[in-house]
Design a protein around this motif. Sequence first.
Motif, PDB file in Angstrom:
ATOM      1  N   LEU A 195       0.845  -1.188   0.000  1.00  8.52           N
ATOM      2  CA  LEU A 195       0.000   0.000   0.000  1.00  8.52           C
ATOM      3  C   LEU A 195       0.885   1.244   0.000  1.00  8.52           C
ATOM      4  O   LEU A 195       1.704   1.437   0.901  1.00  8.52           O
ATOM      5  CB  LEU A 195      -0.931   0.007   1.220  1.00  8.52           C
ATOM      6  N   MET A 196       0.707   2.100  -1.018  1.00 12.56           N
ATOM      7  CA  MET A 196       1.587   3.252  -1.191  1.00 12.56           C
ATOM      8  C   MET A 196       0.755   4.494  -1.457  1.00 12.56           C
ATOM      9  O   MET A 196      -0.338   4.426  -2.021  1.00 12.56           O
ATOM     10  CB  MET A 196       2.559   3.009  -2.354  1.00 12.56           C
ATOM     11  N   LEU A 197       1.300   5.652  -1.071  1.00 10.37           N
ATOM     12  CA  LEU A 197       0.613   6.937  -1.191  1.00 10.37           C
ATOM     13  C   LEU A 197       1.068   7.642  -2.454  1.00 10.37           C
ATOM     14  O   LEU A 197       2.272   7.749  -2.720  1.00 10.37           O
ATOM     15  CB  LEU A 197       0.905   7.806   0.032  1.00 10.37           C
ATOM     16  N   THR A 198       0.102   8.129  -3.247  1.00  9.43           N
ATOM     17  CA  THR A 198       0.411   8.818  -4.495  1.00  9.43           C
ATOM     18  C   THR A 198       0.506  10.326  -4.264  1.00  9.43           C
ATOM     19  O   THR A 198       0.208  10.830  -3.181  1.00  9.43           O
ATOM     20  CB  THR A 198      -0.664   8.518  -5.545  1.00  9.43           C
ATOM     21  N   SER A 199       0.885  11.039  -5.326  1.00  8.33           N
ATOM     22  CA  SER A 199       1.054  12.492  -5.197  1.00  8.33           C
ATOM     23  C   SER A 199      -0.277  13.213  -5.006  1.00  8.33           C
ATOM     24  O   SER A 199      -0.317  14.309  -4.445  1.00  8.33           O
ATOM     25  CB  SER A 199       1.757  13.042  -6.439  1.00  8.33           C
ATOM     26  N   ASP A 200      -1.393  12.627  -5.476  1.00  7.28           N
ATOM     27  CA  ASP A 200      -2.698  13.247  -5.289  1.00  7.28           C
ATOM     28  C   ASP A 200      -3.408  12.701  -4.053  1.00  7.28           C
ATOM     29  O   ASP A 200      -4.642  12.732  -3.964  1.00  7.28           O
ATOM     30  CB  ASP A 200      -3.576  13.063  -6.527  1.00  7.28           C
TER      31      ASP A 200
ATOM     32  N   LYS B 223       5.502  10.300  -6.417  1.00  7.63           N
ATOM     33  CA  LYS B 223       5.654  11.413  -7.357  1.00  7.63           C
ATOM     34  C   LYS B 223       4.612  11.389  -8.472  1.00  7.63           C
ATOM     35  O   LYS B 223       4.576  12.298  -9.305  1.00  7.63           O
ATOM     36  CB  LYS B 223       7.053  11.372  -7.984  1.00  7.63           C
ATOM     37  N   GLU B 224       3.766  10.350  -8.529  1.00  3.60           N
ATOM     38  CA  GLU B 224       2.800  10.193  -9.612  1.00  3.60           C
ATOM     39  C   GLU B 224       1.376  10.239  -9.069  1.00  3.60           C
ATOM     40  O   GLU B 224       1.126   9.948  -7.906  1.00  3.60           O
ATOM     41  CB  GLU B 224       3.016   8.856 -10.337  1.00  3.60           C
ATOM     42  N   ARG B 225       0.444  10.616  -9.958  1.00  6.28           N
ATOM     43  CA  ARG B 225      -0.973  10.525  -9.640  1.00  6.28           C
ATOM     44  C   ARG B 225      -1.430   9.076  -9.776  1.00  6.28           C
ATOM     45  O   ARG B 225      -0.795   8.274 -10.457  1.00  6.28           O
ATOM     46  CB  ARG B 225      -1.786  11.438 -10.548  1.00  6.28           C
ATOM     47  N   ILE B 226      -2.542   8.763  -9.144  1.00  7.85           N
ATOM     48  CA  ILE B 226      -2.970   7.368  -9.094  1.00  7.85           C
ATOM     49  C   ILE B 226      -3.424   6.852 -10.465  1.00  7.85           C
ATOM     50  O   ILE B 226      -3.182   5.694 -10.812  1.00  7.85           O
ATOM     51  CB  ILE B 226      -4.108   7.194  -8.054  1.00  7.85           C
ATOM     52  N   THR B 227      -4.050   7.717 -11.275  1.00  6.74           N
ATOM     53  CA  THR B 227      -4.575   7.235 -12.562  1.00  6.74           C
ATOM     54  C   THR B 227      -3.485   6.708 -13.478  1.00  6.74           C
ATOM     55  O   THR B 227      -3.607   5.604 -14.019  1.00  6.74           O
ATOM     56  CB  THR B 227      -5.381   8.350 -13.246  1.00  6.74           C
TER      57      THR B 227
END
Length: 350
Positions: free
Chosen positions: A129-134, A179-183
């Motif tokens: 489970l990782m957190l995205t930039s958004d 560093k990236e958005r989830i989409t």
Amino acid sequence: MPWQNNGGNGDRPNPWGGGGSGGRNEPPQFDDFIKKGQDQLKSAMPGGAGGVVLIVLVMIALWLASGLYRVETNEQGVVMRFGKYVDSTAPGLHWHLPYPIETVEVRGVTDEQTIEIGVRGASNRSESLMLTSDENIVDVRFNVVWRIADLGNYLFNLADPQQTVKSVAESVMRELVGKERITPIITTARGTLQSDALLEMQNILDTYESGITVLRVQIIESEAPDEVKDAFLDVQRAEADQQRLMNEAEQYRNRIIPEAKGRAQQLVNQAEAYKAEVVARATGESARFLSVYEQYVAAKDVTRKRLYLETMEEILAGMDKIVIDGDAGSGVVPYLPLDQLTKKKSEGEE
């Protein structure tokens, strides 16, 4: 009985050769015992002392021969002297100082090893489970395929190579995902994530002098967590609809703007043509007026009469006309049918 009785006194004799008398035992003679053993050993060996030397030499030769070892083409060898790294050896036949002075470690270095991170059913699911930039959470499960490149560094610079590779892989992937958005992560950015993760992992492991080469990083699955997957799919569909409408609007814009520019340019061209026509006509009229005016100044009566006749000709051109001579008197009226003459002339031309 192992020991025989001596006499009838019932005393047991000394097994070391000092038979007792009157119940008195003498201490064992150890020097005599050692000397007797040496004599027996010499008598048992052929050639006496020369045989001992030969046996010693054979034992030394066997000990030295125990230092021979072979490294196969898919292996590397590491020589250690009293447990300390000495040298790395390539494939082939080699020799090292026999045990216990030196030892050798031989391992395969072409075998691929795989570490799985975040696989389904793992006890520690949070590692995927990782957190995205958004500020969304994405579930990323991936494998790392690696092999040993330098056995010496692998054995002596890493306490736990497997755990080191896993920790580095998880840390690098978390940084890139952050560093990236989830989409893009769950749709189009997987290939970029894999290549970037491989390069970053290799750089970190090289700084550790780990002796490890990372071959592949394979993202097995990247998706929203199960708890919010339905809601995320709704958001994703809404974003897809938004993107579709934006694309349609952009297409309409790209179509309507050139058409509007074309019509505007057409109007500009028509205005320019009308301007040129009006200016040319006005210039011609001005030149004609100046020419007439110059003729009028030179001969006023003639010019005035010519202008009168030209004007009347223009006004009466489409009308039936009768010419009456006012000086002919009141009795007879001369009649000239000009319209008939004009009509006959027209019929004759036809």
